[in-house]
Each structure stands twice: as structure tokens, then as C-alpha cells.
Design a protein around this motif. Structure first.
Motif, PDB file in Angstrom:
ATOM      1  N   THR A 236       0.838  -1.194   0.000  1.00  8.54           N
ATOM      2  CA  THR A 236       0.000   0.000   0.000  1.00  8.54           C
ATOM      3  C   THR A 236       0.873   1.244   0.000  1.00  8.54           C
ATOM      4  OG1 THR A 236      -1.687  -1.184   1.219  1.00  8.54           O
ATOM      5  CG2 THR A 236      -1.873   1.215   1.178  1.00  8.54           C
ATOM      6  N   GLY A 237       0.698   2.072  -1.050  1.00 12.28           N
ATOM      7  CA  GLY A 237       1.417   3.330  -1.149  1.00 12.28           C
ATOM      8  C   GLY A 237       0.436   4.477  -1.221  1.00 12.28           C
ATOM      9  N   GLN A 251       5.372   7.421  -2.557  1.00 18.47           N
ATOM     10  CA  GLN A 251       5.193   6.102  -1.950  1.00 18.47           C
ATOM     11  C   GLN A 251       4.553   5.248  -3.039  1.00 18.47           C
ATOM     12  OE1 GLN A 251       3.407   6.254   2.042  1.00 18.47           O
ATOM     13  NE2 GLN A 251       3.846   8.437   2.032  1.00 18.47           N
ATOM     14  N   ASP A 252       5.416   4.693  -3.885  1.00 19.88           N
ATOM     15  CA  ASP A 252       4.998   4.056  -5.137  1.00 19.88           C
ATOM     16  C   ASP A 252       4.896   2.547  -4.917  1.00 19.88           C
ATOM     17  OD1 ASP A 252       5.068   2.791  -7.660  1.00 19.88           O
ATOM     18  OD2 ASP A 252       6.083   4.513  -8.570  1.00 19.88           O
ATOM     19  N   ALA A 253       3.661   2.040  -4.910  1.00 24.79           N
ATOM     20  CA  ALA A 253       3.438   0.622  -4.599  1.00 24.79           C
ATOM     21  C   ALA A 253       4.038  -0.296  -5.668  1.00 24.79           C
ATOM     22  CB  ALA A 253       1.939   0.349  -4.441  1.00 24.79           C
ATOM     23  N   ARG A 293      -1.214   3.214  -6.122  1.00 31.58           N
ATOM     24  CA  ARG A 293      -1.415   3.281  -4.664  1.00 31.58           C
ATOM     25  C   ARG A 293      -1.428   1.887  -4.057  1.00 31.58           C
ATOM     26  NH1 ARG A 293      -6.812   4.414  -6.096  1.00 31.58           N
ATOM     27  NH2 ARG A 293      -8.069   2.548  -5.802  1.00 31.58           N
ATOM     28  N   GLU A 294      -1.632   0.839  -4.899  1.00 30.49           N
ATOM     29  CA  GLU A 294      -1.626  -0.517  -4.361  1.00 30.49           C
ATOM     30  C   GLU A 294      -1.092  -1.502  -5.393  1.00 30.49           C
ATOM     31  OE1 GLU A 294      -5.056  -2.207  -2.009  1.00 30.49           O
ATOM     32  OE2 GLU A 294      -4.955  -3.739  -3.562  1.00 30.49           O
ATOM     33  N   CYS A 327       6.495   2.375   1.474  1.00 35.30           N
ATOM     34  CA  CYS A 327       5.114   1.872   1.480  1.00 35.30           C
ATOM     35  C   CYS A 327       4.937   0.953   2.677  1.00 35.30           C
ATOM     36  CB  CYS A 327       4.822   1.098   0.186  1.00 35.30           C
ATOM     37  SG  CYS A 327       4.962   2.106  -1.307  1.00 35.30           S
ATOM     38  N   SER A 328       3.706   0.545   2.930  1.00 39.75           N
ATOM     39  CA  SER A 328       3.466  -0.487   3.936  1.00 39.75           C
ATOM     40  C   SER A 328       3.102  -1.775   3.215  1.00 39.75           C
ATOM     41  CB  SER A 328       2.348  -0.064   4.890  1.00 39.75           C
ATOM     42  OG  SER A 328       1.152   0.134   4.166  1.00 39.75           O
TER      43      SER A 328
END
Lengths: 431, 431
Positions: A236-237, A251-253, A293-294, A327-328
Motif C-alpha cells: 500500500t502506497g 510512496q509508489d506501490a 497506490r496498491e 510503502c506499507s
């Protein structure tokens, strides 16, 4: 009771009654349900194409004097009644769902070889002492609904029906909704309870690896099934405009996923014998000028040694963790299956049947997973392999020779009658 | 003729007639066409949602006394007639297609601010000497059909209509088929020729970067547009079963793509000022237990310096080449746009209008591409930016303050009247 033991007269007569031409034509006919333009099959679990294919199976079974039924998990059963209907049946079968661009033999072969074996017995005037049943298990492939082998897991009590019904496909359609549509389409079919006592299970299947094909051996006696683990990774970004968000602030997924997958690519050769595949990846929103984003992807590992699986598992978790920032990431293990060995007695019966029919056979493990893994937990279980060209499977180019297709069905008919006459003792298990 | 020059009485009256509340309500109303559950918009080019939004625009225009028309490339025009209808009009506008999970302001703001400006002029009793026209350009975003800015490219003669009509979306629907459906839905709309003489073009847009928002400045005078290049990469491998094909014998398209994308991730910070995005990736067949036979992905690069773009281009080609083996790869460059500077005279007029209205303004380049890039090739062109919160765009969280929305429309009304009264000399170009 008409036959007993490997090489019995009835067993040879059953094998001799196999009509290889009919079996081949039915493989071709079933391949038209969900046929792709380029020679393969896209027959996803519980899709309209699969429902139509099930209808065709029921039609063939009834024409051959068999009885059709289904259970609440969408497993389809085609039964040749035995002399004593109260005895636990001997089961065979496989699945008829396919990969999105799969072949005509994977799964379909085991179902149609079983159907041919039962019809051959009936035509030869052989009435088995106990019922013989062909199963078409629901959603083996995990292509539409994950994980796979849902029908056999539910049948064997490994998954509650409600858990299975709640699983959704990529469009949000649940197994429950899809099963209700199948049930509505098959309103005339009697319902069978989910899970009933079995004397034994034998699954015929194409090898999906090149060993038999390279060796020119028509029959594989399967020793067991390679262990596997499956994971889902969700990165997840933060979405943003491709032209305006400075690179250092992103934050590039997709980039985080690429770092992880490239590291997995380097890992694979470092663990000898490891098979590692990232077969599915989806980006959100998946547009050229939007920073994703994902990123959601699958990891599938297999190894003939459980220690190899454990080593890979630890490395995978470290790689996913290390690649995520900024990202997470969430890693879920969705399936785990240890290496499995089929009972020696079942392997011996299959080898004896091949020998009685004069067919060369080789013992070998299955690199792919099969419904037989789950049946092995509830009754004595074995598998018969036939070669497929160059070992190619899960692809439209999948192909088997007609003589191998017929040979596998002859061994299957012989083994099924043997098991019906002389059921093996139930497995003794600890725990 | 009722007004002349920056700060003229008519210009101030036009700006004063802007109804910020009405403009805001129309932004909200347009956002309901293709609204997503989480506050954004999915209004892909030529989709049903966009056709419905176009119908709403035509309704508002006619209610306001404007005339609607469309051309063969699907560009929609809303016109306030001038005193001399034979004179080349002054054009404004933007686009109303969106990203798959886009915001309510990107594009829609420029179209609705233009509509509000023309209606305000009409309501203030100001009849411009030449026509004023709002355009909604077809497929700016490239989210459904690639590349983007198709409508403005066709209008400006950069793309032949037949080439544009042949482009297909991911489902195989061509622009031509989709355009015919739009035409059928808008049967009552007069057709305008593709490309007509223009006196000038001014596009209002949200900044999509954080400079104005961070500085608290309501008006951006856009100096030019950042250069960009776009690529499609197709990696071709061989499909196979995830559990049976030995790792060393695989031609795994996902792994080759991951090697390339991870290398692109390392490249980005090595070229200062480079923006690099892989926003789209699709695998075939995209199933967890199948080795991918194809990976298809986009690369988007932007740089404020053409030399930076050239450096990145060479590195990208080397990276893609190096990562492919044992798969094969094809890299296609599908778009190239050099850095562009808008005419000083147009920048001066926008700055003067902001000054006359007492609105702080800042000169800044556009990091994102816009239809104004193509209009700049056929007539004097400029752009007005308003801030968007945190610079977030191409995302559902995109947001602008109502007072900035109104301020941008006031500057636009002032500039449009100025240009209609005192058209700039046509650009003199070499070659």
C-alpha cells in the motif's frame, strides 16, 4: 462379485472394455466448453462454461447408465451402483475447471477417464461389489476463487461450507452466489451429503512435468505430492500524478513490489530445488500516468523437502519486509501443504495393474498439487499419471497422445475393480 | 465592442459577474457522473458516464444562452456568439474525462470555469467582438485509450482522424466505435469541422503540484509545460505450471519485468529532476499457479530539461534490454513531447488580469501535460493555474478551495474578454 486382485480375469476384461476412441472424442467435446480461439480452454470454476460442461457430463453419465448427483460444495458425482449399495464406494475423478488459458487435459482427463472406466465396466456386464463413483471436484485451480481445491477440502471436512461460500472472485462474486446459480441450473440433480464414507480414492491425471514423456513411459505410479505454500502480498502506497509528485516524496506501490519480486527472482536459485512463482499481480488504479497506490501479488513456492519450504518461507518474509519502505506491506500465507506420501499399498496396486496389462510404469512424485492431497486424509488414496508432451501444462499447448490417454484409463478401470473387490484397510492415523 | 485591455471597466465587470457558488455547485454536480463510492470520479473517455456528463454540460450551456456543437473527434464546443461571427473565436476549456480513480477538479475545472465565464459575460450584458468558445477535449487522460490528448491532437492536425479511430481500449473497443456511440447519443448536436481558425487559447486548470498551495497564492501564470516521453514494454516468455517447470528452464515474463522495473527504480534518483512512473502493468494469464507468459507495462518520464529526458531515454532502453533474457522484449515509445514555453505576451496578459483583480499570482511551469500543449502549435496559448490541496491529483482526495475556484474563473473571464477585444498577433514560426 466378479473380479479379485491384480491381473484377475474380470480386471483384464474391465480394462479391455475401455473404448479409447470414445474417451478421446469426449476429451475433445468437453474442450469445446470454454474453448479459446487459440486451442486452449478458459473454463473457470462455476462459470457458465463450466456449468454447461457439467450438464454434458451428466448427459454422458445417464446415457451410460450411471446416476448423477451433487453436494452443497458443488462437487458433482457420477455413480455406477454396486451389488451392495450400503458399502462405502470407491471414488475416482479430478476436476473440470481450468486456468484462464489452460489446456484440455488438466483435470478433465481424470474425470473422463473415470467416466469411461465405469461405463466400460457396465458395458462389460461387470457389477462391482460396492459402488464406484466419479467425482468432479469444485474449483481445483484457484484461478477464479483462491485458494483452490475448495470442493475436495469441503468434502474432507477441512473447510467449513460457510467459509468457502464467503470467498469472492476479482469482480466481487462470492462462491456462495456462484454455487446457488449452479444449483439452480441443476435443479433436477439429487443432492448428496457433504462428505460420505469412502473405501478408497484414485485420481488419474496428466503428469504436468516432463519425466514420463522424456522416458517414453505411459504410466506413472505417483509416490506423493510436493509440498507447497502460497502467499498474498498487498503493498500500500499513495497515488499521485506521474508528472508532479517529486520522486523522493513518492510512496509508489509498484516500485516497492518490483524490489520485492526482483529479490524473489534472485532467491529462487539460492535454495536448490525450490520452485518460486509470482503468477498474479494487480495494480490500483493501473493507469500510465498515476503512481500506483496498491500492488497485490501472489507468491507460490514448492519443494520436495519440507525443510526447503521452511527456508524459503523465512527468506520470503524478510524480502517482503525489506522491500516495502516507504510503502506499507501485508503478507498473508493463504495455503500450506507439507510433502505427502501416498500409502505403499495403493502404489503397489497401481503398479500391479500396469504390470498385469503389460504397460511400462515408473514411480515418481507429483510436482503439482491435486485434490488427492485432501482425499488422502480420509481414505487410502493413490494417483495414476500419464505423460503430457514436454511436460507443458497450464497452457493452451498442453497435449497428450491418444494411446497414453487410453492406457491410463485401462489401468484405472483395473485398479477401481480391484479396490471395489478388495478394499484396503482404512488408514491408521495418530492425532 | 465593450471592453479593451487589462483592467478595463468591461473586464472588471465580466470578472465581477462570475457566480462562484454556481460554479462550485456545478463542479459538485458534474462529479456525480462516474462518482466512486469513496469520493472520487471514474469517468473514462467516451464512457457512458462521460456521455451523460456531456449531456449535462450541453443543458447548462443552452440554459445560459450558449450554443453547443461537436466535431468528428468527439470534442464538444459551447459558444457565446460574438458581434462579428466571421472572426476567429477565442477558445478556452479543458477535458471532462478522468483517471480510473481520479478527482472532481482535474479537467472539469477548466471546462466549468470557461462555461461560467461565458455565462457571466452574457448575464452582464457584455457581447464580445468575436465568439468565445469553451472546448471539452476528447480523451486527455489516456486512462482508457492511449495515448492521451487525442481530441486536441486531432483538432490541431497532429493526428489523422482515422489513426485515432483505430486505437482500442483493453477490452478491444476502438475509439471509432466509442465515438459513433457518442455521436448517436448526441444526434441533435450540430457538427463542427475538425480544426477551425482560432484567435487564442487559454486553459484554466488545477496545478496538480503543491507550489501554489504551499505558497498560499491563488493564481498561477503558467510559463510552459514539462517535457515527457511515454513507452510501452511487452515482455514475452513461456507459460508453464508453477509447480513443475524447473526454475532454471523457465522463461518467466513477470521476473524479467520485475528486474527491469527494479532497475528503473534505481535509475530515477540518478538523473536529478527526473520523474519516472510505471503506472500500468498487466500479466497474462495472471493466475497464481501459472508462470506468466507476458508482462506488459508502461513507463512515463518527465523532466524540465530536454537533455534530462534524452539521458533517461538512453538508460531506459539499456535497462529494458539487459533485463529481458531469457524472455524477449519489445519497447515502443508511444509519446514524446519536448519542454514547451508559452508566449511571453500570453503570460503577461494573464498576470495583468490577476493584478487588475488584486489577486496574487506566481509564474511557474506545469509539471503535467495538458491539451494546451497542442493548441500552442496553432494559436497564441496560455494557462491559468489554481492551487489544489497538497498538490494531490489523479487521486480521489484531489481538492480545491471554493475561493480559489472562483478567483481562477474571474481571471479567466477577464483574460477572455481582453483577448476577444485585442487578439494577439498569430505566432510566427519557422518550418
Amino acid at each position: 462379485m466378479t473380479g479379485e486382485g491384480a491381473g484377475s480375469a474380470a480386471g483384464l476384461r474391465a480394462a479391455g472394455a475401455i473404448d479409447g476412441g470414445r474417451l478421446w472424442r469426449r476429451l475433445e467435446a468437453l474442450g469445446r466448453f470454454g474453448a479459446t480461439a487459440t486451442g486452449g480452454v478458459c473454463r473457470l470454476a462455476l462459470s457458465e462454461a463450466e456449468i454447461a460442461a457439467r450438464r454434458q457430463l451428466v448427459g454422458w453419465a445417464r446415457d451410460g447408465g450411471l446416476e448423477a448427483s451433487a453436494d452443497a460444495a458443488g462437487n458433482l458425482f457420477l455413480e455406477l451402483p454396486g451389488e451392495a449399495p450400503e458399502l462405502a464406494p470407491v471414488l475416482t475423478g479430478s476436476h473440470i475447471d481450468s486456468q484462464p488459458s489452460g489446456g484440455r487435459f488438466d483435470g478433465a482427463y481424470g474425470v473422463l477417464a473415470g467416466l469411461e472406466a465405469l461405463i466400460a465396466l457396465k458395458e462389460a456386464g461387470i457389477r462391482p461389489p460396492r459402488p464406484l463413483v466419479v467425482a468432479a471436484w469444485m474449483n481445483e485451480e484457484a484461478a477464479r476463487f483462491a485458494p483452490g481445491m475448495m470442493g475436495s477440502k469441503a468434502f474432507c471436512g477441512e473447510w467449513p461450507l460457510e467459509q468457502l461460500r464467503a470467498v469472492a472472485d476479482a469482480e466481487g462474486v462470492t462462491v456462495g452466489t456462484a454455487l446457488d446459480a449452479v444449483r439452480a441450473a441443476e435443479a433436477g440433480l439429487p443432492e448428496r451429503p457433504l462428505g460420505f464414507p469412502l473405501a478408497a480414492f484414485v485420481e488419474a491425471h496428466i503428469e504436468q512435468a516432463p519425466l514420463l514423456d522424456r522416458a517414453g513411459v505411459p504410466i506413472g505410479v505417483v509416490t506423493g505430492i510436493q509440498g507447497t505454500r502460497r502467499y498474498r502480498v498487498t503493498v500500500t502506497g499513495v497515488a499521485g500524478h506521474a508528472g508532479t509528485v517529486p520522486q523522493a516524496e513518492r510512496q509508489d506501490a509498484m516500485m516497492a513490489a518490483a524490489r520485492m519480486i526482483a529479490a524473489l527472482d534472485r532467491l529462487a536459485p539460492e535454495v536448490p530445488g525450490l520452485m518460486l512463482t509470482v503468477g498474479l499481480l494487480r495494480l490500483q488504479p493501473n493507469a500510465p500516468s498515476v503512481i500506483p497506490r496498491e500492488a497485490y501479488f501472489s507468491i507460490d513456492i514448492r519443494h520436495l523437502d519440507d525443510a526447503g519450504l521452511a527456508t524459503a518461507d523465512a527468506r520470503i518474509r524478510a524480502i517482503v519486509e525489506a522491500g516495502a519502505a516507504p510503502c506499507s506491506v501485508r503478507l498473508e500465507q493463504i495455503a500450506e501443504a507439507a510433502n505427502l506420501t501416498f500409502p505403499e499399498a495403493m502404489q503397489r496396486r497401481i503398479a500391479a495393474a500396469a504390470a498385469a496389462l503389460g504397460l511400462p510404469a515408473r514411480h515418481l512424485p507429483s510436482a503439482a498439487g491435486h485434490d488427492a492431497r485432501h482425499l488422502n486424509g480420509v481414505c487410502p488414496t493413490g494417483m495414476i499419471f500419464i505423460p503430457c508432451r514436454d511436460g507443458i501444462s497450464h497452457d493452451e499447448r498442453e497435449w497428450c497422445r491418444p494411446e497414453d490417454v487410453a492406457a491410463g484409463a485401462r489401468v484405472l478401470a483395473h485398479v477401481l475393480l480391484d479396490l471395489a473387490c478388495n478394499p484396503p484397510p482404512p488408514p491408521s492415523r495418530v492425532g
